[in-house]
Design a protein around this motif. Sequence first.
Motif, short mmCIF file in Angstrom:
data_model
loop_
_atom_site.label_atom_id
_atom_site.label_comp_id
_atom_site.label_asym_id
_atom_site.label_seq_id
_atom_site.Cartn_x
_atom_site.Cartn_y
_atom_site.Cartn_z
N ASP A 1 0.81 -1.22 0.00
CA ASP A 1 0.00 0.00 0.00
C ASP A 1 0.84 1.27 0.00
OD1 ASP A 1 1.03 -0.19 2.51
OD2 ASP A 1 -0.88 -0.18 3.57
N GLN A 2 2.17 1.12 -0.23
CA GLN A 2 3.07 2.27 -0.33
C GLN A 2 3.01 3.18 0.90
OE1 GLN A 2 5.18 2.79 -3.64
NE2 GLN A 2 4.78 0.72 -2.92
N THR A 3 3.02 2.56 2.06
CA THR A 3 3.05 3.31 3.32
C THR A 3 4.29 2.91 4.10
OG1 THR A 3 1.72 1.62 4.45
CG2 THR A 3 0.54 3.49 3.44
N TRP A 4 4.60 3.71 5.11
CA TRP A 4 5.80 3.47 5.92
C TRP A 4 5.39 2.96 7.30
CZ3 TRP A 4 10.42 4.00 3.48
CH2 TRP A 4 10.46 4.76 2.33
N GLU A 5 6.08 1.93 7.76
CA GLU A 5 5.83 1.36 9.09
C GLU A 5 7.09 1.50 9.94
OE1 GLU A 5 4.81 -2.93 11.27
OE2 GLU A 5 5.14 -2.82 9.11
N ARG A 6 6.93 2.08 11.12
CA ARG A 6 8.10 2.24 11.99
C ARG A 6 8.57 0.89 12.52
NH1 ARG A 6 9.09 6.66 16.84
NH2 ARG A 6 11.08 5.80 17.55
N VAL A 7 9.88 0.68 12.52
CA VAL A 7 10.47 -0.56 12.99
C VAL A 7 11.54 -0.25 14.03
CG1 VAL A 7 10.01 -1.82 10.86
CG2 VAL A 7 12.16 -0.58 11.10
N GLU A 8 11.77 -1.20 14.93
CA GLU A 8 12.77 -1.03 15.98
C GLU A 8 14.08 -1.74 15.65
OE1 GLU A 8 12.05 1.03 18.12
OE2 GLU A 8 9.87 1.14 17.99
N SER A 9 14.08 -2.51 14.58
CA SER A 9 15.27 -3.27 14.18
C SER A 9 15.42 -3.18 12.68
CB SER A 9 15.15 -4.73 14.62
OG SER A 9 16.15 -5.53 14.01
N ILE A 10 16.63 -3.30 12.19
CA ILE A 10 16.88 -3.30 10.74
C ILE A 10 17.30 -4.70 10.29
CG2 ILE A 10 17.31 -0.85 10.50
CD1 ILE A 10 20.25 -1.31 10.78
N GLY A 11 16.76 -5.70 10.97
CA GLY A 11 16.95 -7.09 10.56
C GLY A 11 18.35 -7.62 10.72
N GLY A 12 19.08 -7.09 11.71
CA GLY A 12 20.45 -7.56 11.94
C GLY A 12 21.46 -7.00 10.97
N CYS A 13 21.04 -6.03 10.15
CA CYS A 13 21.95 -5.45 9.15
C CYS A 13 22.68 -4.23 9.72
CB CYS A 13 21.18 -5.08 7.90
SG CYS A 13 20.53 -6.51 7.01
N CYS B 1 23.42 2.72 17.67
CA CYS B 1 23.04 1.35 17.98
C CYS B 1 21.53 1.30 18.20
CB CYS B 1 23.77 0.83 19.21
SG CYS B 1 25.56 0.70 18.99
N MET B 2 20.83 0.60 17.34
CA MET B 2 19.38 0.53 17.44
C MET B 2 18.94 -0.21 18.70
SD MET B 2 18.09 2.08 14.82
CE MET B 2 16.43 1.41 14.75
N GLN B 3 19.72 -1.19 19.14
CA GLN B 3 19.30 -2.02 20.26
C GLN B 3 19.12 -1.23 21.54
OE1 GLN B 3 21.97 -5.22 21.13
NE2 GLN B 3 20.67 -6.12 22.70
N ASP B 4 20.09 -0.40 21.87
CA ASP B 4 20.00 0.37 23.11
C ASP B 4 19.85 1.87 22.88
OD1 ASP B 4 22.53 1.14 22.30
OD2 ASP B 4 23.58 -0.16 23.72
N GLN B 5 19.65 2.27 21.61
CA GLN B 5 19.40 3.67 21.27
C GLN B 5 20.51 4.60 21.77
OE1 GLN B 5 16.37 5.13 19.46
NE2 GLN B 5 16.88 3.08 18.74
N THR B 6 21.76 4.16 21.60
CA THR B 6 22.90 4.99 21.97
C THR B 6 23.65 5.43 20.73
OG1 THR B 6 24.37 3.07 22.23
CG2 THR B 6 23.18 3.83 24.19
N VAL B 7 24.41 6.50 20.88
CA VAL B 7 25.22 7.01 19.78
C VAL B 7 26.62 7.26 20.31
CG1 VAL B 7 24.49 9.39 20.25
CG2 VAL B 7 25.44 8.81 18.02
N ASN C 1 14.75 0.30 22.99
CA ASN C 1 13.69 -0.32 22.19
C ASN C 1 12.75 -1.16 23.03
OD1 ASN C 1 14.37 0.78 19.74
ND2 ASN C 1 15.72 -0.88 19.16
N ASP C 2 13.07 -1.33 24.31
CA ASP C 2 12.18 -2.06 25.20
C ASP C 2 10.94 -1.22 25.47
OD1 ASP C 2 10.89 -3.52 27.11
OD2 ASP C 2 12.52 -3.50 28.58
N SER C 3 9.79 -1.70 25.05
CA SER C 3 8.57 -0.91 25.16
C SER C 3 7.95 -0.96 26.55
CB SER C 3 7.53 -1.40 24.14
OG SER C 3 7.21 -2.76 24.37
N CYS C 4 8.48 -1.80 27.43
CA CYS C 4 7.85 -2.00 28.74
C CYS C 4 8.57 -1.28 29.88
CB CYS C 4 7.78 -3.50 29.07
SG CYS C 4 6.79 -4.44 27.89
#
Length: 701
Positions: free
Chosen positions: A240-252, A295-301, A418-421
């Motif tokens: 449907d040509q829409t964007w979905e937010r993701v928390e991981s880039i598939g290990g890439c 780093c996507m896992q812990d949201q650090t730079v 990325n932990d939502s809880c």
Amino acid sequence: MGVSECEDLFPSGFSDQPWLMQLHGGSETQEFMDPYNRCIVERNIPQFTGKLCLGFYKNWLLLADKLTKETFFLHRTLDPKLKVCLPSLCGVSFNFLGSCVISSSPASKKCVVSFVGRRKDFILYCRPKLNVRWTKVSLSIHDSENPDDQHRFTGQVVRFKGKIYILHGSLVAFRVVVIDEDSLLNGDCSWTIIQMPNRIDAWHHLVVSGNEMFSVLVATSDLRRGFPAYCTVHRLETSDQTWERVESIGGCVFFLGGIQNSALTATQAGTQRDCIYVVNQNYGWLHGEGVYKICMQDQTVSLSLSLKKPIRTDWICKLCWLMPTKVSRKSKRETLSFTHSIGSDKSDRTHVHEKEEKHNIDISRPWADLPVELVQLLLSRLNLVDCLRLSSICKAWNTVSSHIQDATAYPWLMYSTNDSCSWRLFDPVYGKEYFIDNTWLGFGKNLTFHYSKDGWVLASKENKYLFLINPLTREFISLPAPDFDIRRSTAMSLSSSPANSDCIVFVVYFNDLHVLEISTWSRSQDEWNKLSFNNELGYYVPCNPVFTWGELYCYKVNGELSVYNPTKKTLQTLEIKAPIEIVVGSDRIIQCHFMESRGDLITVFREHAKDRLRIFKLDRPQLVWREVFGVEDVTIFLNNKTSLAVSCPEKRCRDLIYFSGFADEHLKSNASYTVETNEYYPEDCYHIREPMNCIWVEPRI
């Protein structure tokens, strides 16, 4: 040229990992930058002299002579037999030529090279094996519903599943123009438009990874000149040509900011999975801070590559990410481990928990026999969480619960992952980390923290909602819907604890370059109260203002203070000479922090990673900033959103300044600075990892 002879021209390990390469188009030397080993190597490769790099396809480099504009593909072996010529770009200005996409190997007759315009809407394409000239297609892409549409091609383009995706941007929004490649070649160029996740203060990147395409938004700190302060990733849903937010880039691993964005698996890249390497793009020259690792896992730079000398990064000499030609045998993946992990037992008084090792304890005598006087003595030497545990050991010790408010409680660094809880809270003085449950809030994920005061945090979600939360007591105050863009806010502040009925929330922002608006809210109001002021008096430092002496103080780059009186609703300027000059748009990277301590206004300046911090206190009667060379019995906690100066009864943390970055890759200790000795910990700035969404919070229960 033989393979071994060619490899001698390039830096060691050039084929084994990603590198940044820069060709100047005139200099005899070229720079090769290693983001892993943090070094810059200069080489003199004759085939690159006088050339610009315009793109690449696997082992092929697309080069152009800066003077003659001769254009050709050259294989990375530098073998002259592996050279594919293209039509000359004579008559084309490199300043208006964006990136390109290459459909297949240049050795193939099916190869198509397509450039897009930069600041101009056009496409320039050719088939290297078939065409003798470039074909230019000018486009007129406007929004029919908005005749004043100012979108233009940004110069960024990717190719995905036979279609060309071009980033189309303006000062207020971005979108993607999608063109079918076959229709372009057939002379019937048609397009569609896909709206993008937008953030006007962010750099937008498009990158293809395998069979998926992603949009990466990296918002940077104005003051820190390119330091990533916010990063979100969205995946394109082709159905449907829409964007979905993701928390991981598939290990890439993504490599962004060069003439072409690239993606590799972690094994191919030889580094940690779910990471993004991005080049500082804020200015035409880089000096000091160059490449960052997110780093996507812990949201650090963290800073991945620091430049010792200025590097030109305008469009003509833009950096080029080159991918490895060999798969790395040794992966440099990092594993995060925490010595303290916390569960979520809702029965705890503060909802903060820490899992600790079991110890053998002598229980031959009941704890209740310990004199209360000794318990109170212990209490004075414990941190807040241990005090709570102490009072719950037995019924007899409940009598000391009234003394918990007197427990030593230094600010904690609160940050999200990325932990939502849960959120994470780190106590830098005692070196302990806690998880704090946020499921009670119902929408604790993807919040942005703006300011803190007396244990309360001013936060927002999705640029639509503002609210106040106390993460320890679970108190919550919803604020009226903002009639301003939260992301464009220059600063936010609170007059006092939100628990007080007279607390005022301040939001300071620019409506345009000449109008400063201040919105205020208090509990007696149902909506925001907005006032506009002329802003001809200069730029404000992007750090939060301070409320003291009944007024709001905003620090300006020229050292002056803008003072807003909420009672009189007036804004005046105190003309004070700047202790350290901050020139807007210069190459000097100066961080400034503004805070209040015992009624005094304090500024802390830091120019480079290893420079001495300079601290100034305002002499209010004389209206002069005076430098101080010690902080006595005060400990300072620095952050762009909230900086705190608190009394410190313990010798071990006196004269210390804590940063909001961690000193090691495992996030076990904060980076710090000792004022007396002018020493940083750690000495190497590369080891500092800073959460992108973090804030100092004073624990209050």
